[in-house]
Design a protein around this motif. Structure first.
Motif, short mmCIF file in Angstrom:
data_model
loop_
_atom_site.label_atom_id
_atom_site.label_comp_id
_atom_site.label_asym_id
_atom_site.label_seq_id
_atom_site.Cartn_x
_atom_site.Cartn_y
_atom_site.Cartn_z
N UNK A 59 0.85 -1.24 -0.10
CA UNK A 59 0.03 0.13 0.02
C UNK A 59 0.88 1.27 0.03
N UNK A 60 1.16 1.93 -1.04
CA UNK A 60 1.93 3.02 -1.44
C UNK A 60 1.24 4.23 -1.11
N UNK A 61 1.86 4.93 -0.05
CA UNK A 61 1.34 6.29 0.35
C UNK A 61 0.11 5.83 1.19
N UNK A 62 0.21 5.13 2.25
CA UNK A 62 -0.95 4.37 2.85
C UNK A 62 -1.91 5.40 3.82
N UNK A 63 -0.99 6.58 4.15
CA UNK A 63 -1.94 7.69 4.70
C UNK A 63 -2.08 7.10 6.37
N UNK A 64 -3.28 7.39 6.75
CA UNK A 64 -3.70 6.84 7.90
C UNK A 64 -4.03 5.26 8.17
N UNK A 65 -3.89 4.58 6.75
CA UNK A 65 -4.11 3.17 6.93
C UNK A 65 -5.29 2.25 6.61
N UNK A 66 -6.51 3.07 6.29
CA UNK A 66 -7.84 2.58 6.21
C UNK A 66 -7.64 1.62 5.19
N UNK A 67 -7.04 2.04 3.95
CA UNK A 67 -6.66 0.70 2.74
C UNK A 67 -6.24 -0.38 3.33
N UNK A 68 -4.92 -0.07 4.10
CA UNK A 68 -3.89 -1.14 4.52
C UNK A 68 -4.57 -2.09 5.29
N UNK A 69 -5.64 -1.48 6.10
CA UNK A 69 -6.49 -2.46 7.28
C UNK A 69 -7.40 -3.22 6.55
N UNK A 70 -8.08 -2.65 5.41
CA UNK A 70 -9.23 -3.24 4.54
C UNK A 70 -8.72 -4.48 3.94
N UNK A 71 -7.39 -4.29 3.15
CA UNK A 71 -6.76 -5.25 2.56
C UNK A 71 -6.09 -6.25 3.39
N UNK A 72 -5.73 -5.81 4.57
CA UNK A 72 -5.20 -7.04 5.57
C UNK A 72 -6.61 -7.92 6.21
N UNK A 73 -7.84 -7.25 6.37
CA UNK A 73 -8.80 -7.69 6.73
C UNK A 73 -9.48 -8.69 5.72
N UNK A 74 -8.87 -8.46 4.40
CA UNK A 74 -9.63 -9.48 3.51
C UNK A 74 -8.38 -10.64 3.05
N UNK A 75 -7.44 -10.62 3.86
CA UNK A 75 -6.69 -11.55 3.76
C UNK A 75 -5.42 -11.44 3.19
N UNK A 76 -4.83 -10.43 2.72
CA UNK A 76 -3.54 -9.90 2.33
C UNK A 76 -2.66 -9.64 3.07
N UNK A 77 -1.17 -10.16 2.86
CA UNK A 77 0.14 -9.75 3.66
C UNK A 77 0.42 -8.39 3.14
N UNK A 78 -0.20 -7.38 4.09
CA UNK A 78 0.12 -6.14 3.71
C UNK A 78 1.15 -5.41 4.18
N UNK A 79 2.07 -4.64 3.44
CA UNK A 79 3.16 -3.70 3.59
C UNK A 79 2.65 -2.28 3.33
N UNK A 80 2.53 -1.43 4.61
CA UNK A 80 1.90 -0.25 4.38
C UNK A 80 3.20 0.99 4.50
N UNK A 81 3.13 1.81 3.55
CA UNK A 81 4.31 2.67 3.73
C UNK A 81 4.03 3.98 3.11
N UNK A 82 4.77 4.92 3.83
CA UNK A 82 4.19 6.49 3.69
C UNK A 82 5.55 7.35 3.91
N UNK A 83 5.43 8.38 3.26
CA UNK A 83 6.46 9.43 3.71
C UNK A 83 6.47 10.01 4.81
N UNK A 84 5.38 10.07 5.70
CA UNK A 84 4.88 10.58 6.72
C UNK A 84 5.23 9.52 7.93
N UNK A 85 6.07 10.00 8.98
CA UNK A 85 6.27 9.24 9.96
C UNK A 85 5.03 8.90 10.67
N UNK A 86 4.68 10.14 10.70
CA UNK A 86 3.19 10.30 11.83
C UNK A 86 1.83 9.39 11.27
N UNK A 87 1.90 9.49 9.85
CA UNK A 87 1.00 8.74 9.06
C UNK A 87 1.06 7.21 9.38
#
Length: 228
Positions: A59-87
């Motif tokens: 998940x490139x540019x994951x932001x707050x992670x809503x999409x990352x979490x959704x894909x994980x809930x659907x069974x994907x092995x997710x790597x969430x990355x963003x330029x922002x440490x706080x995000x």
């Protein structure tokens, strides 16, 4: 921590760090981001990547992670990355809240710290117009496995409402990001010749006029995208 090599990258990181610090985890919608009636573009992108269960997804540019979490809930092995440490920190907390595991890292899209052919799938929502497009496309192609798929949701500059909204909401965006145009598809095709695209929201964006004129929601303070 990602190494920020350009002024553009520093501006993007600092802006999104500030944004992340004001987020409340309880306000972040995960299933609704893909399953709400107004999430047609997200649903289209998700369905273009199916099946996701058991796949390694970036998940490139994951932001707050809503999409990352959704894909994980659907069974994907997710790597969430963003330029922002706080995000990235918010994304980790959101994953914990929903009881899913994911790897979350701070990186820049133009220099991904992953081996060639690391991922089956790459997804991004509103990230390509923040980065150096040509460099990022080459990195995305590099980390995708042969036969892998990538899907991105991006604003297009051609809708006249976009131009007005961007002018009014200057405080809600970085000065270094620019919506894509149809001409940019030719640049992407140099790396991904099989690019296909579908447009959404041509008329829906006129809701922004209602928000501004009728509801008097200040575009510099309220993110109209979230209201929709």
């Amino acid at each position: 921590m990602a190494e920020l090599n350009t002024e553009k990258q520093r501006i993007e990181a600092e802006f999104h760090d500030r944004w992340a610090k004001g987020m409340a985890i309880g306000s972040l919608l995960v299933r609704e981001a893909f399953e709400a009636p107004t999430a047609a573009e997200n649903r289209f992108a998700f369905e273009s990547l199916l099946p996701v269960a058991g796949k390694k997804l970036l998940d490139l540019g994951c932001g707050a992670g809503e999409t990352s979490v959704y894909f994980a809930l659907k069974g994907a092995s997710v790597t969430a990355v963003d330029i922002s440490e706080e995000m990235v920190a918010v994304a980790r907390r959101l994953a914990e809240r929903h009881g899913v595991g994911l790897e979350a890292r701070t990186v820049v899209a133009e220099n991904l710290p992953f081996a060639d052919a690391s991922f089956d799938l790459v997804f991004g929502n509103g990230v390509l117009h923040h980065v150096e497009l040509d460099a990022a496309m080459k990195e995305i192609r590099r980390v995708l496995k042969p036969g892998g798929k990538a899907a991105f949701i991006e604003p297009l500059k051609h809708n006249p409402v976009i131009g007005v909204y961007r002018h009014l909401a200057a405080d809600n965006r970085t000065p270094t990001e620019f919506p894509l145009g149809f001409g940019d598809f030719a640049r992407i095709r140099k790396v991904f010749p099989n690019l296909s695209h579908k447009e959404f929201w041509l008329c829906t964006l006129y809701l922004f006029i209602h928000f501004f004129v009728v509801e008097r929601a200040a575009p510099g303070k309220v993110r109209y995208w979230k209201k929709v």
